[in-house]
Design an enzyme around this catalytic site. Sequence first.
Site, PDB file in Angstrom:
ATOM      1  N   SER A  18      38.826  29.283  37.896  1.00  0.00           N
ATOM      2  CA  SER A  18      39.932  30.175  37.536  1.00  0.00           C
ATOM      3  C   SER A  18      40.061  30.239  36.023  1.00  0.00           C
ATOM      4  O   SER A  18      39.934  29.217  35.334  1.00  0.00           O
ATOM      5  CB  SER A  18      41.240  29.688  38.159  1.00  0.00           C
ATOM      6  OG  SER A  18      42.260  30.655  37.929  1.00  0.00           O
ATOM      7  N   GLU A  19      40.325  31.433  35.519  1.00  0.00           N
ATOM      8  CA  GLU A  19      40.312  31.672  34.078  1.00  0.00           C
ATOM      9  C   GLU A  19      41.340  30.861  33.316  1.00  0.00           C
ATOM     10  O   GLU A  19      41.228  30.682  32.101  1.00  0.00           O
ATOM     11  CB  GLU A  19      40.536  33.168  33.786  1.00  0.00           C
ATOM     12  CG  GLU A  19      41.917  33.658  34.233  1.00  0.00           C
ATOM     13  CD  GLU A  19      42.031  35.188  34.211  1.00  0.00           C
ATOM     14  OE1 GLU A  19      41.000  35.869  34.171  1.00  0.00           O
ATOM     15  OE2 GLU A  19      43.175  35.673  34.248  1.00  0.00           O
ATOM     16  N   ASN A  20      42.382  30.391  34.010  1.00  0.00           N
ATOM     17  CA  ASN A  20      43.399  29.600  33.333  1.00  0.00           C
ATOM     18  C   ASN A  20      43.050  28.120  33.267  1.00  0.00           C
ATOM     19  O   ASN A  20      43.908  27.305  32.935  1.00  0.00           O
ATOM     20  CB  ASN A  20      44.775  29.810  33.978  1.00  0.00           C
ATOM     21  CG  ASN A  20      44.784  29.564  35.469  1.00  0.00           C
ATOM     22  OD1 ASN A  20      43.853  29.959  36.160  1.00  0.00           O
ATOM     23  ND2 ASN A  20      45.812  28.918  35.956  1.00  0.00           N
ATOM     24  N   GLN A  55      41.102  38.831  27.570  1.00  0.00           N
ATOM     25  CA  GLN A  55      41.689  37.497  27.543  1.00  0.00           C
ATOM     26  C   GLN A  55      40.829  36.464  26.814  1.00  0.00           C
ATOM     27  O   GLN A  55      41.335  35.644  26.045  1.00  0.00           O
ATOM     28  CB  GLN A  55      41.938  37.048  28.992  1.00  0.00           C
ATOM     29  CG  GLN A  55      42.815  35.850  29.122  1.00  0.00           C
ATOM     30  CD  GLN A  55      43.243  35.600  30.570  1.00  0.00           C
ATOM     31  OE1 GLN A  55      43.727  34.555  30.867  1.00  0.00           O
ATOM     32  NE2 GLN A  55      43.051  36.547  31.457  1.00  0.00           N
TER      33      GLN A  55
END
Lengths: 222, 222, 228, 228
Positions: free
Chosen positions: A48-50, C103
């Site tokens: 997950s990108e976070n 991002q």
Amino acid sequence: MTTALSRTQIARRAAQDIPDGAYVNLGIGLPTLVANFVPKDREVIYHSENGILGMGPAPAPGTEDPDLINASKQYVTLLPGASIFHHTDAFVMMRGGHLDLALLGAFEVSRAGDLANWATLDDKTPPGVGGAMDLAAGAKAVWVLMDHTTKDGRPRIVEHCTYPLTARGVVKRIYTSLAVIDVTPDGLFVREMAPGLSFDDLQARTGAPLRLANDWRPIAID
Amino acid sequence: MTTALSRTQIARRAAQDIPDGAYVNLGIGLPTLVANFVPKDREVIYHSENGILGMGPAPAPGTEDPDLINASKQYVTLLPGASIFHHTDAFVMMRGGHLDLALLGAFEVSRAGDLANWATLDDKTPPGVGGAMDLAAGAKAVWVLMDHTTKDGRPRIVEHCTYPLTARGVVKRIYTSLAVIDVTPDGLFVREMAPGLSFDDLQARTGAPLRLANDWRPIAID
Amino acid sequence: MLDKRVKTLADAVAGIKDGAVVLIAGFGSSGIPVELIHALIDQGARDLTVVSNNAGSGRTDLAALLATGRVRKLICSYPKTSGSVVFEELYAAGKIELELVPQGTLSERMRAAGAGLGGFYTPTGVGTDLAKGKEVRKINGREYVFETPLKGDVALIKAERADRWGNLVYRGAARNFAPTMAMAADLTIVQAREIVELGALDPETIVTPGIFVDRVVHVPNPAAAGQP
Amino acid sequence: MLDKRVKTLADAVAGIKDGAVVLIAGFGSSGIPVELIHALIDQGARDLTVVSNNAGSGRTDLAALLATGRVRKLICSYPKTSGSVVFEELYAAGKIELELVPQGTLSERMRAAGAGLGGFYTPTGVGTDLAKGKEVRKINGREYVFETPLKGDVALIKAERADRWGNLVYRGAARNFAPTMAMAADLTIVQAREIVELGALDPETIVTPGIFVDRVVHVPNPAAAGQP
């Protein structure tokens, strides 16, 4: 009589092709369903990108942790072997070619594998890109999962994207409600078609020329 | 009769100027002596390029840890509050302007604050730069500690460096065996001189024009 | 003695100037420094540029800051998280400028600022609307977009534990943008759920070394972000 | 099942090709993957380019690899640590090529490779001999040198603990270049003093996530580097 695949069936079909031991990022929406259908004997590591690697299934109600969420801001769990890292490192993984697979939704995919999945043509709402471009530019392979056509029947597989591009020439495979299609330098090869569908029918619903693979077969649906 | 400062005295003098709470990198050689003389009521945080912040004094004999070393490959200890990080982050701190002070040795410093401290003009031995250029380019302030002249009496403070440059215009202050000199846009200002030394004597041993600060004073040596 | 602790939230945000670029950590509602944002609202600085991954949701914290009208510009990757009603209203009314940044590029631009770099080439965004007007360079046969550092005057960070030197650890994926923002701002302000004795944090598991932190304030029971 | 463990040092270095770029972690004698280097010597690949901060000291490990004559080029920041006798002999005899890179630039170039970037601008080295022939660009009034990514075909890493997914933690400052090299190579090979069960490492304190690691071999009693 053609039976188009449901969204769940598209996810189920794509899940069969995820190799054991793969590092995978699942995009928002339809792709997130894929995790439910990967064969149990395969160990797939979800990113997950976070800043999470090794996400497990959704937590049992009442055990949600607000600091364990995925890119869709849904609660997740950590598998044994999971790791936490900061955002910049999460995108090192994405941009740097460390993820084996990104499964993404799309508005359109072009014959050359161009991907349009981040912006609509609606000017009223603010645009949002998130990690879509980094993921598309950086994963070793990008697979798209989407309905074969729009709700009003227009093709989503097109000669040139009409929606704003996310990245050029990155899509390797497309799983739709009607077919499984490989994007190759020699064109779009149809590997599988929905049961009962003819190649001509499929081509009629597609905005770019298709080629039928010699070893094509009907999509196996449970 | 002039008493030039010993290396220990140069280190002792420089140590008095390190502020409480400063993040400091001490270069190889003479600068490493400085840590011994910082007033005990000041808390100074020492950085090492191999990924340590908060180094303490050398370990007691027999307690050395081969994985706790400084840039000179000497054994160190960790103070409470120390942190360990990887090399790339260590250089983020150095290059990114996060260190308050770098105290470095030098072959030469120019009137404009150019620093030459990494390469001799000897072609036979391989050159080595280490972190010298990153530190010189990135620390908020660079102070140089060195003998005022070479062993054969040539000035080390010069109009233009003759040794290969480490960085241009970075040195803010020079502590030598004869003086404390500020490098400013208006020239080299002598703040302190060794006891008994005249300005003319100092200028004669210096390769660039000096100016005597109005409030200059003799270097206080214990 | 090096002691970065401050007593109150007001002390923590003291001195933030009109026109400041403020980096605000968090992803969705995880890692948002809610109390620091409200302290910034009370402090009153205006004409701000805010850098944050999302645009807030509900009516509290980042959304509340936007609602004051003191944010001139938002630099952001995804301002349309569900519940971003305040931002959407301002945007529709033309009352806030939006710079949309992929991002990973957002995060990398802040890292570049913290690392003292002058810029970098990224493959992200090549051939897209978000690369329009930007330099594109072919390197080893692949095209890259040139991106510049994004430095903050201030960063607002939420941590789980801190010591008086400013060393930080985070909680789960609340870490997200915080370590990068901490290194990218001139003034990094941290709210920590717990403040521990110097030496209580394992040197090998500190995530943000204190050198990147300027002020630490104790907020033992932080509120959840994105409340109505 | 994802299992990156291999049984022997020979299995760990199998397939390294002639001409490979090999990143070797370590700083001084700390963090040097001594056993992997000797396995590489036994494996026999030649015409190698080695990237390592130092040039080895004594007669073992990196010095021993250099002594085989199979290293065509060394990319390095400081090849003159005390005891770098083997390198100095080769260098004096013109038998090895040296690319000298400032230490932070060396590390940042490998990070850029791992991060998928095309290059970056650094203030380090501007106006010096090490920037000769390189593009210099003025950005916001300051000069920067353009530097390109440095990718490895192989990285050799020493870790303290690993699990079967390849997650790693290190020991003290032995960490140094390892996390960056791990992300910068196509094939990252790790010798770990201890191999633990999956889940035994705290997710929040893992330093190198397994995604950057390809093979892990157990070396319970690693030798010290730089022996005579």
